[in-house]
Scaffold this active site. Sequence first.
Site, mmCIF file in Angstrom:
data_model
loop_
_atom_site.group_PDB
_atom_site.id
_atom_site.type_symbol
_atom_site.label_atom_id
_atom_site.label_comp_id
_atom_site.label_asym_id
_atom_site.label_seq_id
_atom_site.Cartn_x
_atom_site.Cartn_y
_atom_site.Cartn_z
ATOM 1 N N ASN A 13 0.875 -1.168 0.000
ATOM 2 C CA ASN A 13 0.000 0.000 0.000
ATOM 3 C C ASN A 13 0.918 1.225 0.000
ATOM 4 O OD1 ASN A 13 -1.732 2.084 0.584
ATOM 5 N ND2 ASN A 13 -2.687 1.096 2.363
ATOM 6 N N ARG A 88 -2.630 -1.858 -3.465
ATOM 7 C CA ARG A 88 -3.695 -0.863 -3.420
ATOM 8 C C ARG A 88 -3.421 0.132 -4.546
ATOM 9 N NH1 ARG A 88 -4.938 3.365 1.432
ATOM 10 N NH2 ARG A 88 -6.844 4.190 0.554
ATOM 11 N N HIS A 176 -11.708 5.133 -0.975
ATOM 12 C CA HIS A 176 -11.773 4.300 0.243
ATOM 13 C C HIS A 176 -12.542 3.006 -0.005
ATOM 14 C CE1 HIS A 176 -11.059 8.064 2.896
ATOM 15 N NE2 HIS A 176 -9.945 7.351 2.843
ATOM 16 N N ARG A 235 -7.044 17.984 3.882
ATOM 17 C CA ARG A 235 -7.813 18.299 2.662
ATOM 18 C C ARG A 235 -9.085 19.046 3.033
ATOM 19 N NH1 ARG A 235 -7.993 12.282 0.487
ATOM 20 N NH2 ARG A 235 -6.221 11.760 1.800
ATOM 21 N N GLU A 373 -7.943 -2.957 5.109
ATOM 22 C CA GLU A 373 -7.753 -2.846 3.656
ATOM 23 C C GLU A 373 -6.744 -3.883 3.157
ATOM 24 O OE1 GLU A 373 -7.077 1.189 4.695
ATOM 25 O OE2 GLU A 373 -8.305 1.918 3.051
#
Length: 387
Positions: A13, A88, A176, A235, A373
């Site tokens: 990832n 990922r 996500h 963000r 994940e």
Amino acid sequence: MSNGKKDAFLVLNAGSSSIKYAVYGTDLTQHLHGQVDRIGIGPAYHGGKKQIDLPVEPNATHAEVLDWLLNHIEGLSHELRIVGAGHRVVHGGREFAAPARVTDDVIAKLEQLAPLAPAHQPHNLAGIRAVARRWPDILQVACFDTAFHRTQPRIAQLFAIPREFSDDGVLRYGFHGLSYHYIATQLPHHLDKPNGRVIVAHLGNGASMCAMQNMQSVATTMGYTALDGLVMGRRCGELDPGVIFHMLRDRGMSVADIETTLGSKSGLLGVSGLSSDMRDLLASDSPQAAEAVDLFAYQAIKKIGALAATLGGLDAIVFTGGIGENSAAVRSRILQGCVWLGAEIDNSANAANQSRITCAGSQLAAHVIPTDEEGIIAGETRRLATT
Ligand code: ADP
């Protein structure tokens, strides 16, 4: 198995300044995990109790860091033989609605999508290339953050701008997705009505929500890029596009300045002027820190209202991600804004991060489910390795 070694899958990832990895057996038991942080400014490796400054230049590229990391992993896993690698990959565009075996053609398509995720996609591809250098013949699988949302109705993906843009792929993609995919697999273990109307709130440094029905995505808060929606660590989340014209026209900012401002200097960091880290803000007594947390909760409540409307009501809300899994204070603030949806919070269950954090009779159920994940990527890699 060969040479007495057990087959294993590597999961990578690769983010903008960190690379996480994990190694799984074919039964999906995790054998190893670790990460390199501070890429670009002096990379350091953490794995178990070990911390190592990498023997590379402080400004070493992702490719150099990856070559070191893969060597290191091979050294750590003498009894394992890496037979597949899952990655990922942030953006799969319109085409990739499921994990894909990596081929030259797939790499070329993913390169074309890099401008849509400039802080991530090139690093994801660097990971794929580094594995191909180290183990040229193994299966590589790309798992996309956008793929889970491809079940959304077209209306949920459209922006109200001239049609030529949507025809060219300027759409709400959502992100996500690996986290949401994992949570969807867990809903039957936790919820009374897993197929009902559910909002999953993935609240970490990046933050978004996904409205699910029948455990599939029907709407989400992130859009064409991962800037839209909730207030995040750095963000901005939802923003009137007019602010961008103001920055360009009246402040003489360049496109690059604006990208940095909205993507790395905004959110919790920008509003608090203190930190992008929720723990720091909750521990601070500065009024600006308090305002940043207030705005985070306010926007979350607002988006829950909007997503609940798209679902025609709400049966359950699930919290995940670093903030969602660990911060009883933030969950409580958000659930106080969901009383109108029937939420009755169980304060002691919430304080203990229990799986169900609403009272037995609560019309809206709220749950905490830790995400995984890497586990989803390992499972998908094994699935493609055996089909
Ligand atoms: P990423 O999106 O980078 O994977 P994480 O999911 O790890 O990030 O989430 C990081 C965020 O979780 C940070 O804002 C951090 O402060 C927050 N967090 C972690 N533990 C706690 C806690 N106990 N209380 C409040 N916030 C927490």
